[in-house]
Motif scaffolding. Structure first.
Motif, mmCIF file in Angstrom:
data_model
loop_
_atom_site.group_PDB
_atom_site.id
_atom_site.type_symbol
_atom_site.label_atom_id
_atom_site.label_comp_id
_atom_site.label_asym_id
_atom_site.label_seq_id
_atom_site.Cartn_x
_atom_site.Cartn_y
_atom_site.Cartn_z
ATOM 1 N N LEU A 83 0.836 -1.194 0.000
ATOM 2 C CA LEU A 83 0.000 0.000 0.000
ATOM 3 C C LEU A 83 0.871 1.244 0.000
ATOM 4 O O LEU A 83 2.043 1.199 0.356
ATOM 5 C CB LEU A 83 -0.907 0.001 1.240
ATOM 6 C CG LEU A 83 -1.743 -1.267 1.466
ATOM 7 C CD1 LEU A 83 -2.448 -1.208 2.818
ATOM 8 C CD2 LEU A 83 -2.750 -1.462 0.341
ATOM 9 N N SER A 84 0.300 2.364 -0.395
ATOM 10 C CA SER A 84 1.048 3.614 -0.399
ATOM 11 C C SER A 84 0.123 4.770 -0.072
ATOM 12 O O SER A 84 -1.106 4.641 -0.109
ATOM 13 C CB SER A 84 1.724 3.846 -1.753
ATOM 14 O OG SER A 84 0.748 3.941 -2.780
ATOM 15 N N LEU A 119 4.465 7.501 1.743
ATOM 16 C CA LEU A 119 4.624 6.344 2.613
ATOM 17 C C LEU A 119 4.385 5.072 1.811
ATOM 18 O O LEU A 119 3.543 5.036 0.913
ATOM 19 C CB LEU A 119 3.644 6.399 3.788
ATOM 20 C CG LEU A 119 3.808 7.541 4.778
ATOM 21 C CD1 LEU A 119 2.762 7.430 5.879
ATOM 22 C CD2 LEU A 119 5.213 7.574 5.371
ATOM 23 N N PHE A 120 5.112 4.034 2.161
ATOM 24 C CA PHE A 120 5.064 2.762 1.454
ATOM 25 C C PHE A 120 4.889 1.683 2.509
ATOM 26 O O PHE A 120 5.730 1.553 3.409
ATOM 27 C CB PHE A 120 6.367 2.588 0.674
ATOM 28 C CG PHE A 120 6.446 1.375 -0.205
ATOM 29 C CD1 PHE A 120 5.756 1.320 -1.396
ATOM 30 C CD2 PHE A 120 7.248 0.291 0.149
ATOM 31 C CE1 PHE A 120 5.844 0.212 -2.226
ATOM 32 C CE2 PHE A 120 7.347 -0.819 -0.671
ATOM 33 C CZ PHE A 120 6.644 -0.860 -1.856
ATOM 34 N N LEU A 121 3.794 0.944 2.438
ATOM 35 C CA LEU A 121 3.484 -0.084 3.422
ATOM 36 C C LEU A 121 3.656 -1.456 2.788
ATOM 37 O O LEU A 121 3.054 -1.755 1.753
ATOM 38 C CB LEU A 121 2.045 0.070 3.931
ATOM 39 C CG LEU A 121 1.763 1.188 4.933
ATOM 40 C CD1 LEU A 121 1.954 2.577 4.313
ATOM 41 C CD2 LEU A 121 0.358 1.061 5.496
ATOM 42 N N THR A 173 7.050 2.527 5.720
ATOM 43 C CA THR A 173 8.375 2.999 5.324
ATOM 44 C C THR A 173 8.278 4.257 4.474
ATOM 45 O O THR A 173 7.236 4.569 3.905
ATOM 46 C CB THR A 173 9.130 1.922 4.517
ATOM 47 O OG1 THR A 173 8.532 1.792 3.203
ATOM 48 C CG2 THR A 173 9.091 0.568 5.207
ATOM 49 N N ARG A 174 9.401 4.965 4.410
ATOM 50 C CA ARG A 174 9.568 6.058 3.455
ATOM 51 C C ARG A 174 11.014 5.989 2.956
ATOM 52 O O ARG A 174 11.939 5.960 3.766
ATOM 53 C CB ARG A 174 9.264 7.419 4.068
ATOM 54 C CG ARG A 174 9.501 8.566 3.068
ATOM 55 C CD ARG A 174 9.225 9.949 3.648
ATOM 56 N NE ARG A 174 7.801 10.236 3.682
ATOM 57 C CZ ARG A 174 7.134 10.565 4.775
ATOM 58 N NH1 ARG A 174 7.759 10.613 5.937
ATOM 59 N NH2 ARG A 174 5.852 10.844 4.724
ATOM 60 N N ASP A 175 11.186 5.950 1.659
ATOM 61 C CA ASP A 175 12.520 5.881 1.051
ATOM 62 C C ASP A 175 13.333 4.732 1.636
ATOM 63 O O ASP A 175 14.543 4.846 1.874
ATOM 64 C CB ASP A 175 13.271 7.199 1.239
ATOM 65 C CG ASP A 175 12.560 8.366 0.567
ATOM 66 O OD1 ASP A 175 11.923 8.145 -0.484
ATOM 67 O OD2 ASP A 175 12.626 9.489 1.105
ATOM 68 N N GLY A 176 12.673 3.611 1.905
ATOM 69 C CA GLY A 176 13.346 2.423 2.403
ATOM 70 C C GLY A 176 13.565 2.376 3.896
ATOM 71 O O GLY A 176 14.029 1.358 4.423
#
Length: 199
Positions: A22-23, A28-30, A86-89
């Motif tokens: 998800l994003s 943000l990256f889930l 996460t954000r940018d890893g």
């Protein structure tokens, strides 16, 4: 005893595909937890604020990796899902759904954010992303969460993510300092998600 009504989410619906990635619009990256995340996950449970509100805590990285393996199994069993936020890893926090009841289409939510990421709106955005997926593609009808009435930051996260305060469960949870009253919040399919333009 067989149901007299059809299940809200037929068995096999969730496990038919991998846990979704998800994003959020702000980057943000889930994703599912990976073994390499064990050190940061363990460090989170060394933070006093997270320890205060979570009575189940991993002892070491090996136990963390066991938890991660359990998360994968529980996704296959359609009973639980946990995302690394996460954000940018870089891992910033966690959002999870558990207590899944496929027949009624109901599940509970939980979350925490690492100290360095607090105050920037990470938790409500991540919770909103998981809720949007769960109430649409996931086919859930109702999501709920509870937190100690003394945990005001968690209450603000819930409200910002559109979880309406429904009431107080008196003396229902035990923390290290004794019993706590808990606020109950819920989000129901059909309610409009709030815009989260600011932290």
């Amino acid at each position: 005893m067989p149901l007299t009504t059809p299940p809200a989410i037929p068995a096999g619906t969730l496990s038919a595909t991998p846990q979704p990635v998800l994003s959020t619009p702000d980057g943000l990256f889930l994703r599912a937890w990976e073994p390499a995340d064990a050190p940061v996950f363990l460090a989170a449970y060394r933070d006093p604020a997270i320890r205060q509100w979570h009575t189940r805590q991993p002892a070491d990285e090996a136990e963390v990796r066991d938890w991660f393996a359990g998360y994968r199994e529980k996704w296959a069993q359609e009973s639980y899902a946990s995302w690394a936020v996460t954000r940018d890893g870089t891992v910033l926090g966690r959002v999870a759904i558990g207590g899944v009841n496929l027949d009624d289409g109901v599940a509970g939510c939980a979350y925490w954010v690492l100290p360095a990421a607090r105050g920037a709106g990470v938790a409500p955005r991540a919770l909103t992303a998981v809720s949007a997926w769960a109430l649409a593609e996931g086919r859930f009808h109702r999501l709920h969460l509870d937190h100690s009435t003394r945990n005001q930051p968690s209450c603000r996260v819930a409200v910002k993510a559109g979880f309406v305060l429904e009431g107080t469960k008196r003396s229902v949870a035990v923390h290290a300092d004794g019993r706590h009253d808990m606020h109950l919040h819920a989000r129901v399919r059909g309610a409009e998600f709030p815009e989260l333009a600011g932290p």
